[in-house]
Design an enzyme around this catalytic site. Structure first.
Site, mmCIF file in Angstrom:
data_model
loop_
_atom_site.group_PDB
_atom_site.id
_atom_site.type_symbol
_atom_site.label_atom_id
_atom_site.label_comp_id
_atom_site.label_asym_id
_atom_site.label_seq_id
_atom_site.Cartn_x
_atom_site.Cartn_y
_atom_site.Cartn_z
ATOM 1 N N SER A 1 0.925 -1.325 -0.149
ATOM 2 C CA SER A 1 0.088 -0.050 -0.415
ATOM 3 C C SER A 1 0.995 1.284 0.223
ATOM 4 O O SER A 1 2.042 1.314 0.380
ATOM 5 C CB SER A 1 -0.782 -0.081 0.981
ATOM 6 O OG SER A 1 -1.521 1.020 1.946
ATOM 7 N N TYR B 1 -2.071 -0.061 10.988
ATOM 8 C CA TYR B 1 -2.112 -0.576 9.360
ATOM 9 C C TYR B 1 -0.820 -0.338 8.493
ATOM 10 O O TYR B 1 0.148 -1.692 7.443
ATOM 11 C CB TYR B 1 -3.239 0.152 8.664
ATOM 12 C CG TYR B 1 -3.266 -0.418 7.295
ATOM 13 C CD1 TYR B 1 -3.706 -1.510 7.147
ATOM 14 C CD2 TYR B 1 -2.875 0.464 6.085
ATOM 15 C CE1 TYR B 1 -4.058 -1.577 5.508
ATOM 16 C CE2 TYR B 1 -3.049 0.572 4.842
ATOM 17 C CZ TYR B 1 -3.835 -1.308 4.588
ATOM 18 O OH TYR B 1 -4.014 -1.396 3.031
ATOM 19 N N GLU C 1 0.144 3.544 1.878
ATOM 20 C CA GLU C 1 0.121 4.339 3.161
ATOM 21 C C GLU C 1 0.897 3.949 3.670
ATOM 22 O O GLU C 1 1.868 4.602 5.107
ATOM 23 C CB GLU C 1 -0.510 3.458 3.960
ATOM 24 C CG GLU C 1 -2.148 4.004 4.015
ATOM 25 C CD GLU C 1 -2.412 5.700 4.356
ATOM 26 O OE1 GLU C 1 -2.059 5.173 5.615
ATOM 27 O OE2 GLU C 1 -2.723 6.175 3.734
HETATM 28 P P1 NAP Z 1 -11.292 -5.185 1.890
HETATM 29 O O1 NAP Z 1 -12.664 -4.545 0.569
HETATM 30 O O2 NAP Z 1 -11.438 -3.761 2.905
HETATM 31 O O3 NAP Z 1 -11.283 -5.939 1.597
HETATM 32 C C1 NAP Z 1 -10.747 -7.056 2.542
HETATM 33 C C2 NAP Z 1 -10.588 -8.141 2.674
HETATM 34 O O4 NAP Z 1 -9.870 -8.974 3.666
HETATM 35 C C3 NAP Z 1 -12.834 -8.708 2.861
HETATM 36 O O5 NAP Z 1 -12.755 -9.702 1.666
HETATM 37 C C4 NAP Z 1 -12.366 -9.370 3.796
HETATM 38 O O6 NAP Z 1 -12.834 -9.740 4.086
HETATM 39 C C5 NAP Z 1 -10.944 -10.242 4.222
HETATM 40 N N1 NAP Z 1 -10.320 -10.391 5.604
HETATM 41 C C6 NAP Z 1 -10.156 -9.506 6.152
HETATM 42 N N2 NAP Z 1 -9.377 -9.939 7.409
HETATM 43 C C7 NAP Z 1 -9.189 -11.175 7.268
HETATM 44 C C8 NAP Z 1 -8.409 -12.215 7.388
HETATM 45 N N3 NAP Z 1 -8.393 -12.171 9.113
HETATM 46 N N4 NAP Z 1 -8.559 -13.471 6.874
HETATM 47 C C9 NAP Z 1 -9.021 -13.514 5.364
HETATM 48 N N5 NAP Z 1 -9.529 -12.742 4.707
HETATM 49 C C10 NAP Z 1 -10.091 -11.438 5.897
HETATM 50 O O7 NAP Z 1 -9.807 -4.420 1.065
HETATM 51 P P2 NAP Z 1 -9.502 -3.271 -0.769
HETATM 52 O O8 NAP Z 1 -9.921 -2.223 -0.935
HETATM 53 O O9 NAP Z 1 -10.435 -4.357 -1.710
HETATM 54 O O10 NAP Z 1 -8.275 -3.976 -0.684
HETATM 55 C C11 NAP Z 1 -7.878 -5.120 -0.947
HETATM 56 C C12 NAP Z 1 -6.479 -5.273 -0.431
HETATM 57 O O11 NAP Z 1 -5.278 -4.274 -1.043
HETATM 58 C C13 NAP Z 1 -6.333 -4.942 1.067
HETATM 59 O O12 NAP Z 1 -4.981 -5.674 1.363
HETATM 60 C C14 NAP Z 1 -6.082 -3.415 1.063
HETATM 61 O O13 NAP Z 1 -4.778 -3.340 2.536
HETATM 62 C C15 NAP Z 1 -4.962 -3.495 0.384
HETATM 63 N N6 NAP Z 1 -4.727 -2.011 -0.516
HETATM 64 C C16 NAP Z 1 -6.364 -1.862 -0.152
HETATM 65 C C17 NAP Z 1 -5.643 -0.216 -1.421
HETATM 66 C C18 NAP Z 1 -6.870 0.881 -1.977
HETATM 67 O O14 NAP Z 1 -7.399 1.931 -1.793
HETATM 68 N N7 NAP Z 1 -8.455 -0.153 -2.202
HETATM 69 C C19 NAP Z 1 -5.011 0.392 -1.951
HETATM 70 C C20 NAP Z 1 -3.064 -0.448 -1.740
HETATM 71 C C21 NAP Z 1 -3.549 -1.619 -0.579
HETATM 72 P P3 NAP Z 1 -14.706 -10.094 5.188
HETATM 73 O O15 NAP Z 1 -15.582 -9.357 3.593
HETATM 74 O O16 NAP Z 1 -15.850 -11.096 5.459
HETATM 75 O O17 NAP Z 1 -14.402 -8.753 5.483
HETATM 76 O O1 G4F Z 2 -10.570 6.710 2.827
HETATM 77 P P1 G4F Z 2 -9.494 6.244 3.462
HETATM 78 O O2 G4F Z 2 -9.909 5.987 4.808
HETATM 79 O O3 G4F Z 2 -8.494 5.777 2.862
HETATM 80 P P2 G4F Z 2 -6.643 5.740 3.145
HETATM 81 O O4 G4F Z 2 -6.872 6.298 4.986
HETATM 82 O O5 G4F Z 2 -6.267 6.630 2.619
HETATM 83 O O6 G4F Z 2 -6.124 3.946 2.873
HETATM 84 C C1 G4F Z 2 -6.810 3.662 2.301
HETATM 85 O O7 G4F Z 2 -6.316 3.996 1.541
HETATM 86 C C2 G4F Z 2 -4.879 3.138 1.285
HETATM 87 C C3 G4F Z 2 -3.519 3.458 -0.005
HETATM 88 O O8 G4F Z 2 -2.865 4.251 0.384
HETATM 89 C C4 G4F Z 2 -4.202 1.543 1.541
HETATM 90 F F1 G4F Z 2 -4.284 1.147 1.960
HETATM 91 C C5 G4F Z 2 -5.989 1.387 2.814
HETATM 92 O O9 G4F Z 2 -6.188 -0.033 3.000
HETATM 93 C C6 G4F Z 2 -7.033 2.265 2.273
HETATM 94 O O10 G4F Z 2 -7.959 1.718 1.586
HETATM 95 O O11 G4F Z 2 -9.344 7.922 3.959
HETATM 96 C C7 G4F Z 2 -8.687 8.994 2.862
HETATM 97 C C8 G4F Z 2 -8.428 10.264 3.715
HETATM 98 C C9 G4F Z 2 -7.433 10.410 5.329
HETATM 99 O O12 G4F Z 2 -6.693 11.170 5.023
HETATM 100 C C10 G4F Z 2 -8.685 10.664 6.360
HETATM 101 O O13 G4F Z 2 -8.108 10.862 7.107
HETATM 102 O O14 G4F Z 2 -9.873 10.732 4.115
HETATM 103 C C11 G4F Z 2 -9.677 11.264 5.480
HETATM 104 N N1 G4F Z 2 -11.675 11.711 5.913
HETATM 105 C C12 G4F Z 2 -11.644 12.474 6.477
HETATM 106 N N2 G4F Z 2 -12.854 12.642 7.040
HETATM 107 C C13 G4F Z 2 -11.717 9.833 6.259
HETATM 108 C C14 G4F Z 2 -12.879 10.645 7.175
HETATM 109 N N3 G4F Z 2 -11.052 9.532 6.214
HETATM 110 C C15 G4F Z 2 -12.574 8.382 6.640
HETATM 111 N N4 G4F Z 2 -12.625 6.626 6.312
HETATM 112 N N5 G4F Z 2 -13.657 8.951 6.854
HETATM 113 C C16 G4F Z 2 -14.002 10.170 6.927
HETATM 114 O O15 G4F Z 2 -14.912 10.311 7.747
#
Ligand code: NAP
Ligand code: G4F
Length: 339
Positions: free
Chosen positions: A136, A160, A138
């Site tokens: 990520s 995280y 992050e």
């Molecule tokens: P998500 O929608 O939160 O999906 C997470 C998945 O992990 C869900 O299927 C969840 O199952 C499963 N999970 C959680 N805890 C688990 C455990 N203990 N054992 C097995 N499965 C588990 O996340 P996403 O946005 O698709 O992201 C996919 C991956 O990319 C994650 O690793 C995330 O950290 C990483 N990532 C995401 C972003 C982004 O912007 N979306 C960016 C960079 C990296 P349930 O459905 O049962 O909760």
């Molecule tokens: O949407 P967010 O919660 O995403 P964040 O923290 O960037 O993390 C996501 O992206 C990562 C990749 O860079 C992934 F690795 C991670 O798993 C996840 O998918 O927050 C985005 C921004 C933050 O700066 C947060 O402080 O939005 C700001 N924010 C402001 N108000 C909020 C809110 N975030 C959330 N979730 N909820 C709010 O009410």
């Protein structure tokens, strides 16, 4: 048209990325195995449309109960399924929640990745396999250079992100120590209509559409000044697949190369509905984080040059497609409540 006949194992298949990746792999002719956590209520809504009657001859999607924290279960599954490719997408993926549940986050994100790598190492003794680790942006945290690229040092700012840094390095270590084909995709934020509703973009598009139809009055948010490089999840799963098709294991940034504040995303989303977000948004300090990541902006040059990957969807287009989807949901909700 199917072009492959490989087997893939996907952790996190019920999540946003897992569901799009499963679709892509099935389209490409893969047999797909997914690991699903046992839940007291259904948690497969994002993949139900892919899951046909298992007695049908052409079913190529199989679900297995498991958990990333259960290493023995993962190894057994990997040895049973014999995947050509393993995509480790499972995680407690919410940054704010990771401050409340740090140990659990580390168990799923860091030790979970180690469990996947170890299972793959066991399989690789008898059959070659490839591992994709969902790393990520992050990890860049308190960024030391902009834009961030594969060589930018990490400076994680949450439990995280610390756990993802561990998983990243362990993936590189298994590549170096055991010659495992293990690659990191360092993905910047990517969103979609399937994004979890507590991430900021989806929280905004759900609220804006409900406000438009009179189902909600206010939207409470935290820090509006943070900047994120937001892309479309569907584009990004194509990049994950390309990372594992590359001729050698490596680490790649997937990003759009553009960054916006939360305020700009609010402009885009509420703008589609001809609303001014300033009339509806209030700040609630509960959504502030103990330490914030102020700016993420990715450099996708390496992925463009080596994988031929590039994003197809701008942040504005993304906001529009999420609003259109959530408007349909809001109309359905209005119909239900007025019946
Ligand atoms: P998500 O929608 O939160 O999906 C997470 C998945 O992990 C869900 O299927 C969840 O199952 C499963 N999970 C959680 N805890 C688990 C455990 N203990 N054992 C097995 N499965 C588990 O996340 P996403 O946005 O698709 O992201 C996919 C991956 O990319 C994650 O690793 C995330 O950290 C990483 N990532 C995401 C972003 C982004 O912007 N979306 C960016 C960079 C990296 P349930 O459905 O049962 O909760
Ligand atoms: O949407 P967010 O919660 O995403 P964040 O923290 O960037 O993390 C996501 O992206 C990562 C990749 O860079 C992934 F690795 C991670 O798993 C996840 O998918 O927050 C985005 C921004 C933050 O700066 C947060 O402080 O939005 C700001 N924010 C402001 N108000 C909020 C809110 N975030 C959330 N979730 N909820 C709010 O009410």
């Amino acid at each position: 048209m199917p072009t492959q006949s490989k087997t893939a194992l996907v952790t996190g298949i019920t999540g946003q990325d897992g569901s799009y990746l499963a679709e892509l792999l099935l389209e490409k002719g893969y047999t797909v195995h997914g690991i699903v956590r046992r839940s007291s209520s259904f948690n497969t809504s994002r993949i139900d449309h892919l899951y046909r009657d298992p007695h049908e001859a052409d079913t190529r999607l199989f679900l297995h109960y498991g958990d990333l924290t259960d290493g023995q279960n993962l190894t057994n599954l990997v040895l049973d399924v014999q995947p050509d490719e393993i995509y480790n997408l499972g995680a407690q993926s919410h940054v704010r929640v990771s401050f409340d549940a740090p140990a659990y986050t580390v168990q799923t994100v860091a030790l979970g990745a180690l469990n996947v790598l170890e299972a793959a190492r066991q399989l690789s003794k008898t059959k070659p396999t490839r591992v994709y680790q969902a790393s990520s942006s992050e990890m860049y945290g308190d960024v030391v250079e902009t834009p961030q690229r594969e060589t930018t040092p990490f400076s994680p700012q949450s439990p995280y992100a610390c756990a993802k840094v561990y998983a990243f390095h362990q993936t590189v270590n298994y590549r170096n120590a055991y010659s495992l084909f293990a690659s990191n995709g360092i993905l910047f934020n990517h969103e979609s209509p399937r994004r979890g509703e507590t991430f900021v973009t989806r929280k905004i598009t759900r609220a804006a559409t409900r406000i438009k139809l009179g189902l909600q009055k206010k939207l409470y948010l935290g820090n509006l000044d943070a900047k994120r490089d937001w892309g479309y999840a569907k584009d990004y799963v194509e990049g994950m697949w390309r990372i594992l098709q590359h001729d050698e294991p490596d680490d790649f940034v997937l990003a759009t190369g553009e960054t916006q504040t939360i305020r700009t995303f609010l402009d885009y989303a509420f703008g589609v509905l001809d609303l001014d977000w300033n009339d509806y948004v209030e700040i609630d300090p509960r959504y502030f984080r103990p330490s914030e990541v102020d700016l993420l902006l990715g450099d996708n040059t390496k992925a463009k040059e080596k994988l031929g990957w590039e994003p197809k969807t701008t942040c504005k287009e993304l906001a529009e497609l999420m609003i259109q989807h959530d408007l349909t949901l809001a109309h359905q909700e209005l119909k239900r409540t007025s019946n």
